[in-house]
Scaffold this motif. Structure first.
Motif, PDB file in Angstrom:
ATOM      1  N   THR A 166       0.844  -1.186   0.000  1.00 58.13           N
ATOM      2  CA  THR A 166       0.000   0.000   0.000  1.00 58.13           C
ATOM      3  C   THR A 166       0.883   1.240   0.000  1.00 58.13           C
ATOM      4  OG1 THR A 166      -0.151   0.081   2.427  1.00 58.13           O
ATOM      5  CG2 THR A 166      -1.867  -1.146   1.262  1.00 58.13           C
ATOM      6  N   MET A 167       0.364   2.325  -0.580  1.00 62.79           N
ATOM      7  CA  MET A 167       1.056   3.612  -0.579  1.00 62.79           C
ATOM      8  C   MET A 167       0.041   4.725  -0.343  1.00 62.79           C
ATOM      9  SD  MET A 167       3.837   3.429  -3.701  1.00 62.79           S
ATOM     10  CE  MET A 167       2.813   2.506  -4.837  1.00 62.79           C
ATOM     11  N   THR A 179       4.175   7.688   2.066  1.00 63.65           N
ATOM     12  CA  THR A 179       4.655   6.500   2.774  1.00 63.65           C
ATOM     13  C   THR A 179       4.238   5.235   2.031  1.00 63.65           C
ATOM     14  OG1 THR A 179       2.654   6.399   4.144  1.00 63.65           O
ATOM     15  CG2 THR A 179       4.526   7.664   5.008  1.00 63.65           C
ATOM     16  N   TRP A 180       4.935   4.144   2.334  1.00 62.05           N
ATOM     17  CA  TRP A 180       4.615   2.833   1.763  1.00 62.05           C
ATOM     18  C   TRP A 180       4.652   1.791   2.883  1.00 62.05           C
ATOM     19  CZ3 TRP A 180       8.177  -1.012   2.524  1.00 62.05           C
ATOM     20  CH2 TRP A 180       9.483  -0.612   2.837  1.00 62.05           C
ATOM     21  N   THR A 181       3.902   0.714   2.685  1.00 60.90           N
ATOM     22  CA  THR A 181       3.886  -0.403   3.623  1.00 60.90           C
ATOM     23  C   THR A 181       3.778  -1.697   2.824  1.00 60.90           C
ATOM     24  OG1 THR A 181       2.771   0.902   5.338  1.00 60.90           O
ATOM     25  CG2 THR A 181       2.701  -1.495   5.568  1.00 60.90           C
ATOM     26  N   ARG A 194       6.623  -7.167   8.403  1.00 58.26           N
ATOM     27  CA  ARG A 194       5.976  -5.973   7.843  1.00 58.26           C
ATOM     28  C   ARG A 194       7.009  -4.850   7.762  1.00 58.26           C
ATOM     29  NH1 ARG A 194       3.386  -1.457  10.160  1.00 58.26           N
ATOM     30  NH2 ARG A 194       1.659  -0.603   8.919  1.00 58.26           N
ATOM     31  N   TYR A 195       7.210  -4.321   6.569  1.00 59.70           N
ATOM     32  CA  TYR A 195       8.160  -3.242   6.359  1.00 59.70           C
ATOM     33  C   TYR A 195       7.414  -1.979   5.905  1.00 59.70           C
ATOM     34  CZ  TYR A 195      11.904  -6.675   6.687  1.00 59.70           C
ATOM     35  OH  TYR A 195      12.757  -7.650   7.142  1.00 59.70           O
ATOM     36  N   TRP A 214      12.759   5.176  -2.567  1.00 62.03           N
ATOM     37  CA  TRP A 214      12.158   4.826  -1.285  1.00 62.03           C
ATOM     38  C   TRP A 214      13.240   4.830  -0.217  1.00 62.03           C
ATOM     39  CZ3 TRP A 214      14.261   0.682   1.284  1.00 62.03           C
ATOM     40  CH2 TRP A 214      15.003  -0.229   0.528  1.00 62.03           C
ATOM     41  N   VAL A 215      12.819   4.944   1.025  1.00 65.49           N
ATOM     42  CA  VAL A 215      13.726   4.798   2.158  1.00 65.49           C
ATOM     43  C   VAL A 215      12.982   3.979   3.210  1.00 65.49           C
ATOM     44  CG1 VAL A 215      12.982   6.966   3.240  1.00 65.49           C
ATOM     45  CG2 VAL A 215      15.219   5.988   3.825  1.00 65.49           C
TER      46      VAL A 215
END
Length: 250
Positions: A166-167, A179-181, A194-195, A214-215
């Motif tokens: 997801t973003m 953000t991203w997950t 989970r990152y 990304w970071v």
């Protein structure tokens, strides 16, 4: 007879949310968009039971923001803009109560100045280095991108990867930041870890590609970075299109 909305229920359960959690997320999405709503557990129950077949636009926009899916892919009947069945089960125009009076529902957020809308199906591609395997890898997902005003939300199609992505982004001119997950596969190398992290993308003038970096933290608790691209595939988000892309990218 009403037909239960098993699609919405499956999406909610896939997000590991209770009905209370889901209602809270819908309220939070409305608040972030400047369009507060009164979603509660009872309303979610009515949606899932099929008692309310079409949510009002103010709820539909929040549902899209929470799930990352277009409203027509959440098991609802098509919404009629003016006269339709409201969320309390009664017929009428789409009106919202305000201080005891009836006022028109809040309008959708204004589009960006250049009028571009990036909603559609995109190919997400990022690269990362695995210190444990001493090699670089590429992560690929087909994602559904939805735009509400200057906010973008993306959710991977379930068949495109066994690691859901997801973003949540905010776009300002040609720059998208957010953000991203990613929830890695339980049977994969990262064993369901989970990152999450941050991302910034530059939108190319054609509007068909976003490129950036990304970071995020790594398995060894260090901070890593790498390239990330979103490549436009289709402007459609209807059920047939989503089924077309619901597979692993080549």
């Amino acid at each position: 007879m009403t037909t239960p909305n098993s699609v919405l229920r499956a999406v909610r359960m896939g997000m590991l949310m209770s009905q209370d959690d889901f209602a809270r997320a819908v309220r939070d999405a409305g608040s972030r968009a400047g369009q507060p709503n009164d979603a509660n557990k009872r309303l979610v129950q009515r949606w899932e039971a099929g008692t309310t077949a079409s949510p009002r636009p103010i709820y539909a926009r929040a549902l899209e923001a929470v799930t990352g899916l277009p409203i027509e892919s959440l098991g609802f009947a098509l919404t009629i803009p003016l006269a339709h069945v409201t969320d309390d089960g009664h017929g009428g125009h789409d009106m919202e109560p305000t201080n005891g009076h009836i006022a028109p529902a809040a309008p959708a957020a204004e589009p960006r100045p250049n009028g571009n809308n990036y909603s559609g199906v995109w190919l997400s591609r990022y690269e990362y280095f695995s210190s444990g395997r001493d090699s670089s890898f590429t992560g690929l997902h087909y994602v559904v991108l939805l735009q509400h005003g200057n906010r973008l939300s993306a959710r991977s199609l379930p068949g495109s990867s066994d690691s859901p992505l997801t973003m949540d982004l905010e776009i300002d001119s040609h720059v998208a930041t957010g953000t991203w997950t990613e929830q890695t596969a339980t049977d994969g190398y990262y064993l369901g870890a989970r990152y999450h992290g941050a991302i910034q993308l530059l939108v190319e003038p054609t509007g068909r590609r976003m490129t950036g970096k990304w970071v995020g933290f790594g398995k060894e608790f260090d901070v890593n970075t790498g390239p990330w691209d979103l490549i436009f595939q289709s402007a459609s988000t209807n059920k047939a299109t989503l089924e077309t892309y619901n597979h692993r990218p080549a």
